[in-house]
Scaffold this motif. Structure first.
Motif, mmCIF file in Angstrom:
data_model
loop_
_atom_site.group_PDB
_atom_site.id
_atom_site.type_symbol
_atom_site.label_atom_id
_atom_site.label_comp_id
_atom_site.label_asym_id
_atom_site.label_seq_id
_atom_site.Cartn_x
_atom_site.Cartn_y
_atom_site.Cartn_z
ATOM 1 N N HIS A 176 0.812 -1.216 0.000
ATOM 2 C CA HIS A 176 0.000 0.000 0.000
ATOM 3 C C HIS A 176 0.842 1.262 0.000
ATOM 4 O O HIS A 176 0.310 2.357 0.021
ATOM 5 C CB HIS A 176 -0.926 -0.004 1.212
ATOM 6 N N LYS A 177 2.170 1.099 0.009
ATOM 7 C CA LYS A 177 3.048 2.266 0.018
ATOM 8 C C LYS A 177 3.781 2.348 -1.312
ATOM 9 O O LYS A 177 4.133 1.327 -1.898
ATOM 10 C CB LYS A 177 4.092 2.107 1.139
ATOM 11 N N SER A 178 4.037 3.591 -1.744
ATOM 12 C CA SER A 178 4.834 3.773 -2.954
ATOM 13 C C SER A 178 6.263 3.332 -2.658
ATOM 14 O O SER A 178 6.611 3.023 -1.522
ATOM 15 C CB SER A 178 4.826 5.240 -3.355
ATOM 16 N N GLY A 217 9.533 -8.311 -10.694
ATOM 17 C CA GLY A 217 10.111 -8.960 -9.519
ATOM 18 C C GLY A 217 11.511 -8.449 -9.200
ATOM 19 O O GLY A 217 11.836 -8.183 -8.047
ATOM 20 N N GLY A 218 12.314 -8.293 -10.230
ATOM 21 C CA GLY A 218 13.677 -7.827 -10.024
ATOM 22 C C GLY A 218 13.702 -6.420 -9.437
ATOM 23 O O GLY A 218 14.478 -6.114 -8.540
ATOM 24 N N GLN A 219 12.815 -5.568 -9.978
ATOM 25 C CA GLN A 219 12.745 -4.202 -9.452
ATOM 26 C C GLN A 219 12.254 -4.198 -8.014
ATOM 27 O O GLN A 219 12.769 -3.464 -7.176
ATOM 28 C CB GLN A 219 11.808 -3.356 -10.333
ATOM 29 N N GLN A 220 11.272 -5.068 -7.729
ATOM 30 C CA GLN A 220 10.767 -5.134 -6.353
ATOM 31 C C GLN A 220 11.878 -5.540 -5.391
ATOM 32 O O GLN A 220 12.014 -4.976 -4.315
ATOM 33 C CB GLN A 220 9.618 -6.146 -6.252
ATOM 34 N N GLN A 221 12.675 -6.517 -5.816
ATOM 35 C CA GLN A 221 13.746 -6.959 -4.930
ATOM 36 C C GLN A 221 14.779 -5.845 -4.742
ATOM 37 O O GLN A 221 15.338 -5.694 -3.664
ATOM 38 C CB GLN A 221 14.388 -8.250 -5.462
ATOM 39 N N ARG A 222 15.023 -5.052 -5.786
ATOM 40 C CA ARG A 222 15.978 -3.936 -5.640
ATOM 41 C C ARG A 222 15.425 -2.890 -4.675
ATOM 42 O O ARG A 222 16.172 -2.306 -3.883
ATOM 43 C CB ARG A 222 16.292 -3.327 -7.001
ATOM 44 N N VAL A 223 14.111 -2.659 -4.728
ATOM 45 C CA VAL A 223 13.495 -1.741 -3.757
ATOM 46 C C VAL A 223 13.676 -2.300 -2.346
ATOM 47 O O VAL A 223 14.013 -1.571 -1.406
ATOM 48 C CB VAL A 223 11.992 -1.527 -4.048
ATOM 49 N N GLY A 278 7.626 5.499 -0.190
ATOM 50 C CA GLY A 278 6.932 5.217 1.066
ATOM 51 C C GLY A 278 7.520 3.989 1.753
ATOM 52 O O GLY A 278 7.694 3.967 2.965
ATOM 53 N N ASN A 279 7.854 2.976 0.965
ATOM 54 C CA ASN A 279 8.475 1.779 1.507
ATOM 55 C C ASN A 279 9.826 2.094 2.144
ATOM 56 O O ASN A 279 10.143 1.603 3.213
ATOM 57 C CB ASN A 279 8.686 0.752 0.395
ATOM 58 N N LEU A 280 10.600 2.936 1.448
ATOM 59 C CA LEU A 280 11.943 3.251 1.946
ATOM 60 C C LEU A 280 11.886 4.123 3.191
ATOM 61 O O LEU A 280 12.707 3.987 4.085
ATOM 62 C CB LEU A 280 12.749 3.989 0.857
#
Lengths: 206, 276
Positions: free
Chosen positions: B106-108, B168-174, B111-113
């Protein structure tokens, strides 16, 4: 008939305002790690969900007078208490379903980032729970609108009571149709509202 | 002095002894790869380091300070498990990147960082100061730090996206950036590429390689043998809850001494060639 409208709306809104947070509290109780609390809450939820609301209204209204010699002064308050307890129990089960559907990974991610449990719940878990429980909640809330008509059993002057009186006094049927139309419009508006909220929360998918 | 020293970690779940005494140490800036088949205790070890599980025996020390002592813990009045404040402080020595990312949906990205550091900063403020926090210098510096960390994983242009919009790769980098923002002494990865499509593993491994170049201390549990071979300074092969073999990549991959290690490496080689 307007007093009937007013009473029905007031009952609906007050029930919602009290039952939503109370439901969350009951939900915490029923997933608590402390066994006695969990058992107590589960028993309460079982009793409330297992008996008719109509009966509960009667018990709340006459119970204090018969058991403790302390009669309920206000019929409206009695109905309100019965509704709040009843709906809080239903809401608590919806919350519980929502909370238990959040994966363990979300809690662990919060933990390794050093958040407190309270922070994790309010900033990470609850927002996701709300999105998930909107559809079952809207169902329950629409039922609540219609259940307000049960208040007449102990003589609270709500919409159906008023309509029925007019029907009896003037021997005309249309006030009951008006009452039906009122419920229909009220629930139509609620449906639109929930649709809007769902759309608003649709900015992310799980 | 070693930044991390792990001694005699033992952990059992019921009758199942998952870790039977693990010892290793790590110097600052070093990368250690932990390999082994599933069920060998790699993930449990990582979870013990992050205090998601609590070891029954053994000690964990960071920078010479003993963070955890399993034996003392079992007789302690207030267990670490129940001491939220101490637990949070100790967990912050370690960062953890999960196999399935566990981003906050639910966070951008930003927002996650920023969620954890902002909450951390806010918790030290009075009620009125919290109200104005978003206009404070502290908030600005967290924002800046999050932006620069995002740049490190090469996702600056995705700062306003939501996790569901990323690959998925981008999510893991985040997720890696989110862990880095908390400035952990040691960053742990739990099979960071196992949930990814094969063509997406490269971008994540590249980020980990770049982190090594900037002297980040890391523990990587991985099934990527080639990656372990050329990025890690040390390789640990775990089997049945013990360290079967440990050494430089050259020693473990080139000249394995133990029969079990040899068998494991051979099986991985076959699996790799099957994939090709």
């Amino acid at each position: 008939m307007l007093t009937g409208f007013g009473e029905t709306c007031l009952l609906f809104i007050l029930t919602l305002v009290c039952a939503l947070p109370l439901g969350l509290l009951i939900c915490f109780g029923s997933i608590s790690k402390i066994k006695p609390i969990r058992w107590l809450m589960k028993t309460i939820v079982w009793i409330i969900r297992g008996t008719p609301l109509l009966l509960q209204i009667i018990v709340v209204f006459y119970g204090p007078g018969l058991l403790f010699d302390y009669p309920m002064r206000s019929r409206f308050i009695a109905v309100l208490i019965a509704f709040v307890i009843n709906y809080a129990c239903y809401f608590s089960e919806i919350y519980r379903g929502g909370i238990e559907s959040i994966t363990k990974g979300q809690y662990e991610a919060c933990a390794v980032l050093g958040m407190t449990k309270v922070q994790a719940f309010f900033h990470v878990i609850l927002p996701q729970v709300i999105k998930r429980i909107i559809p079952p909640m809207s169902n329950e809330i629409i039922t609540l609108v219609k259940d307000t008509s049960l208040a007449r059993i102990i003589g609270v002057i709500e919409l159906i009571t008023v309509s029925q009186q007019i029907v009896n006094n003037y021997v005309i049927l249309w006030p009951l149709f008006y009452a039906g139309a009122f419920y229909l419009v009220f629930n139509g508006l609620l449906t639109l509202l929930f649709g809007f909220i769902e759309k608003k929360l649709n900015y992310y998918k799980v | 002095m070693a930044i991390l020293e792990v001694k005699g970690i033992k952990k059992r779940f019921g009758d199942n002894e998952v870790l039977k005494g693990i010892d290793f140490s790590l110097e600052k800036g070093e990368v250690i790869a932990i390999i082994g088949s599933s069920g060998s205790g790699k993930t449990t070890l990582l979870r013990c380091l992050n205090f998601l599980e609590f070891a029954d025996e053994g000690t964990i020390s960071v920078n010479g300070e003993v963070l955890y002592d399993g034996v003392a813990e079992s007789s302690a009045k207030k267990k670490l498990k129940n001491d939220d404040k101490r637990l949070r402080k100790q967990r912050l020595h370690f960062g953890l990147v999960f196999q399935n990312f566990n981003l906050f949906p639910h966070k951008s990205v930003m927002g996650n960082l920023m969620l954890a550091p902002v909450l951390q900063a806010k918790s030290e403020l009075s009620f009125m100061e919290r109200w104005r926090f978003e206009r404070s210098d502290a908030y600005a510096s967290i924002h800046e730090k999050a932006l620069s960390t995002l740049a490190r994983v090469g996702l600056s242009e995705k700062q306003n996206s939501y996790p569901c919009e990323l690959s998925g790769g981008q999510q893991q980098r985040v997720a890696i950036a989110r862990a880095l923002v908390m400035n952990p002494d040691i960053l742990c990865f739990d099979e960071p590429t196992s949930a990814l499509d094969p063509e997406l593993t490269g971008e994540v491994l590249k980020v980990i390689r770049e982190l090594k170049d900037s002297d980040t201390t890391m523990i990587v549990v991985t099934h990527e043998m080639e990656f372990a071979r050329d990025v890690a300074d040390k390789v640990i092969y775990m089997a049945g809850g013990v360290i079967e073999e440990a050494g430089t990549p050259e020693e473990v991959f080139g000249h394995p001494k133990s029969e079990r290690t040899k068998a494991f490496l051979a099986s991985r080689k076959n699996a790799a060639s099957d994939e090709k």
